[in-house]
Design an enzyme around this catalytic site. Sequence first.
Site, PDB file in Angstrom:
ATOM      1  N   ASP B  89     -11.841  -1.353  13.862  1.00 60.03           N
ATOM      2  CA  ASP B  89     -11.961  -1.865  15.226  1.00 60.03           C
ATOM      3  C   ASP B  89     -12.488  -0.726  16.094  1.00 60.03           C
ATOM      4  O   ASP B  89     -12.670   0.399  15.627  1.00 60.03           O
ATOM      5  CB  ASP B  89     -10.638  -2.449  15.717  1.00 60.03           C
ATOM      6  CG  ASP B  89      -9.513  -1.438  15.729  1.00 60.03           C
ATOM      7  OD1 ASP B  89      -9.794  -0.224  15.615  1.00 60.03           O
ATOM      8  OD2 ASP B  89      -8.348  -1.836  15.847  1.00 60.03           O
ATOM      9  N   ASP B 261      -7.678 -10.989  10.392  1.00 55.90           N
ATOM     10  CA  ASP B 261      -6.791  -9.852  10.143  1.00 55.90           C
ATOM     11  C   ASP B 261      -5.519 -10.071  10.923  1.00 55.90           C
ATOM     12  O   ASP B 261      -5.530 -10.755  11.952  1.00 55.90           O
ATOM     13  CB  ASP B 261      -7.436  -8.536  10.615  1.00 55.90           C
ATOM     14  CG  ASP B 261      -7.271  -8.344  12.111  1.00 55.90           C
ATOM     15  OD1 ASP B 261      -6.319  -7.662  12.540  1.00 55.90           O
ATOM     16  OD2 ASP B 261      -8.087  -8.913  12.880  1.00 55.90           O
ATOM     17  N   CYS B 299       4.858 -18.219  -7.467  1.00 59.16           N
ATOM     18  CA  CYS B 299       4.072 -17.030  -7.145  1.00 59.16           C
ATOM     19  C   CYS B 299       3.929 -16.134  -8.366  1.00 59.16           C
ATOM     20  O   CYS B 299       4.856 -15.983  -9.159  1.00 59.16           O
ATOM     21  CB  CYS B 299       4.744 -16.268  -6.005  1.00 59.16           C
ATOM     22  SG  CYS B 299       3.875 -14.760  -5.531  1.00 59.16           S
ATOM     23  N   CYS B 301       3.030 -12.809  -8.202  1.00 58.50           N
ATOM     24  CA  CYS B 301       2.960 -11.399  -7.808  1.00 58.50           C
ATOM     25  C   CYS B 301       3.958 -10.551  -8.595  1.00 58.50           C
ATOM     26  O   CYS B 301       4.881 -11.070  -9.223  1.00 58.50           O
ATOM     27  CB  CYS B 301       3.190 -11.240  -6.300  1.00 58.50           C
ATOM     28  SG  CYS B 301       4.925 -11.228  -5.803  1.00 58.50           S
ATOM     29  N   CYS B 304       7.665 -11.272  -7.683  1.00 56.16           N
ATOM     30  CA  CYS B 304       8.217 -12.533  -8.189  1.00 56.16           C
ATOM     31  C   CYS B 304       8.301 -12.557  -9.716  1.00 56.16           C
ATOM     32  O   CYS B 304       9.146 -13.248 -10.274  1.00 56.16           O
ATOM     33  CB  CYS B 304       7.397 -13.714  -7.662  1.00 56.16           C
ATOM     34  SG  CYS B 304       7.645 -13.986  -5.888  1.00 56.16           S
ATOM     35  N   HIS B 330       4.592  -8.905  -2.084  1.00 59.73           N
ATOM     36  CA  HIS B 330       4.677 -10.369  -2.138  1.00 59.73           C
ATOM     37  C   HIS B 330       3.930 -11.026  -0.977  1.00 59.73           C
ATOM     38  O   HIS B 330       3.116 -11.934  -1.181  1.00 59.73           O
ATOM     39  CB  HIS B 330       6.124 -10.862  -2.156  1.00 59.73           C
ATOM     40  CG  HIS B 330       6.182 -12.346  -1.977  1.00 59.73           C
ATOM     41  ND1 HIS B 330       5.914 -13.225  -3.008  1.00 59.73           N
ATOM     42  CD2 HIS B 330       6.355 -13.117  -0.872  1.00 59.73           C
ATOM     43  CE1 HIS B 330       5.949 -14.465  -2.549  1.00 59.73           C
ATOM     44  NE2 HIS B 330       6.208 -14.423  -1.258  1.00 59.73           N
TER      45      HIS B 330
END
Lengths: 363, 363
Positions: B89, B261, B299, B301, B304, B330
């Site tokens: 930014d 974002d 999930c 990930c 998990c 996660h």
Amino acid sequence: MKFTVEARDINSRAGVLQTNRGSIHTPAFMPVGTIGTVKAMSPDELKEIGAEIILSNTYHLYLRPGHEIIASLGGLHKFMNWERPVLTDSGGFQIFSLSALRKIEDDGVQFKSHLDGSMHFLGPKEAMEIQKALDSDIAMVLDDCTPYPSTHKYAMDSLFRTLQWAEQCKEFRNEGQALFGIVQGSLYEDLRKKSVEELVDIGFDGYAVGGLSVGEPKEEMHRLIRFTAPLLPADRPRYLMGIGDLGDALIAVDAGFDMFDCVMPTRNARNGTLFTSRGRVSIKREEFKADRGPLDPDCGCYTCRNFSRGYLRHLFMSREILSMRLNTIHNLYFYLNFFRNMRKSIIEGQFPEFRAKWEPIVS
Amino acid sequence: MKFTVEARDINSRAGVLQTNRGSIHTPAFMPVGTIGTVKAMSPDELKEIGAEIILSNTYHLYLRPGHEIIASLGGLHKFMNWERPVLTDSGGFQIFSLSALRKIEDDGVQFKSHLDGSMHFLGPKEAMEIQKALDSDIAMVLDDCTPYPSTHKYAMDSLFRTLQWAEQCKEFRNEGQALFGIVQGSLYEDLRKKSVEELVDIGFDGYAVGGLSVGEPKEEMHRLIRFTAPLLPADRPRYLMGIGDLGDALIAVDAGFDMFDCVMPTRNARNGTLFTSRGRVSIKREEFKADRGPLDPDCGCYTCRNFSRGYLRHLFMSREILSMRLNTIHNLYFYLNFFRNMRKSIIEGQFPEFRAKWEPIVS
């Protein structure tokens, strides 16, 4: 559990401790996973840096989340997702160092939780029950950690209590779990000797030395390390509790100790003090601001392979979580690598050279 | 930089943004790496969960460690050890939201550091110079983020300043770095329209919409999202700045936005609020104490796959660093996976069904 000494160099030993969950090559350093996690590390990262065993604190896990919760979640290994060996202490040391109020009685100790002030009781039976629920691979007997300084009379009374508790812990020992005795006796050689003799009479899978590094002068600690090591059975692992300054470890390995634990590498990491092959480094130093080099050019850890001193300093100054992660990975890697190389030097009959090289750097 | 729209489903778009450091598949979510690190994550973990681009904050990096330090360490990618694309930014938004004192002038803004109170000046030229030093792949123009509420007169004056700065940023643009314009205009449709027209006249590689989610009612925000999206050039990426509530993202993708974002997944993770396929979960809830199940059974990930709700609750209650790590992994995985599936639904002409399914869960 089976312990084999594979090589000796004078008094130092290179051994293998076999457990149902894997082998531990000694001399071994055990990272400390206080409350069910080695702070800032994932279990995968611990494996990657070669940790073969970790230590967990019974006192902390008993209070939070509670050993019964951990048992219902499948035991400590499943809870943490760490399938390699775990050694649990008995909880005694933390009761003496953390809890606000405590009352030592012959059958155990009453104490107040440092978390919420609630009252609890821990005796030999309870210590073994909790460690059973945690399902650790190596359990420790409940001991009365004699404070420094103590009179001979106080140290002797305290030692007799420790020996009595040790006998009871042996009685309540858990199937499939190794049990280590703990030598006490403050700075008195006669008491340390007596302690070893009585513990060996009871008979344990390994022998630990406690009650050192509790405020006594370094020379006194070194004297007791040298005095006690040769008294311990040669065919069992010898564990020097809570001592992890690498200079002290060199002296203790030289005397014949096999196992070590300490929060020093992990705690120092979070405070920005890093161990390197050129000595300790405070990462916050201004001079590192634009330093492109790795923290330790001789180190092969993830941190040193991927990040500059300038970045590590920036993360530390910004109090970023990644700072604690990268610093902890490095310090633990440095420790484990130090122990691996120390073991190699014993096997190669080069331990005195190893010690001579590293003592000025790490002390 | 090249942008290709590969598929459309009514107004929603599935595209690819090609940069010298890799491709970004849109709609894309950009994790926020505020001070040179996505909080609690390593760059390897970001790659593992499939992050194709991250956002970094110019304001923070300018103040600490300083853009010149980062340049001397080889630029932001080398500094962070992140070789994939980075969007920076311009620093404007943080000046307005963080610095204690600021004075907007025609040629830029004077502000006081929130870290040490030192005075600084940021104009279009400085914003482009700093982003050049950081060597990001996509730079943003300096804009005057109009506060809510603002009168039409105030919003118009503010908009003219933004447009003037945008023109100057274009003038100072950096070789090899894409530059996005920023649409302002508060809640006024005539000003938003004017803003787009003027920016398109100047000509940018992409167009962002700023000044939303600054306190206005949700319906107003949604109205402006729907109003502005179709005004933006169809052949350029459209970036909705700072908005990352998944319910809002569904509306914005439906309107034709491509990039997003937000600190929500990372910040919420550290506070114990986790996104799952069954809605939001507060991990500290008592009921999870002895829960053996994974956080989200659907999930894939690392968290998990390897840890129970009971363990995640314990880590959170014990304020362990690993809690912030596992929760962040996660939440970011959930977000990135959500965006991947959303993209797939657009390609398959199923976006309305995707939206209908997820809107009640994530809103």
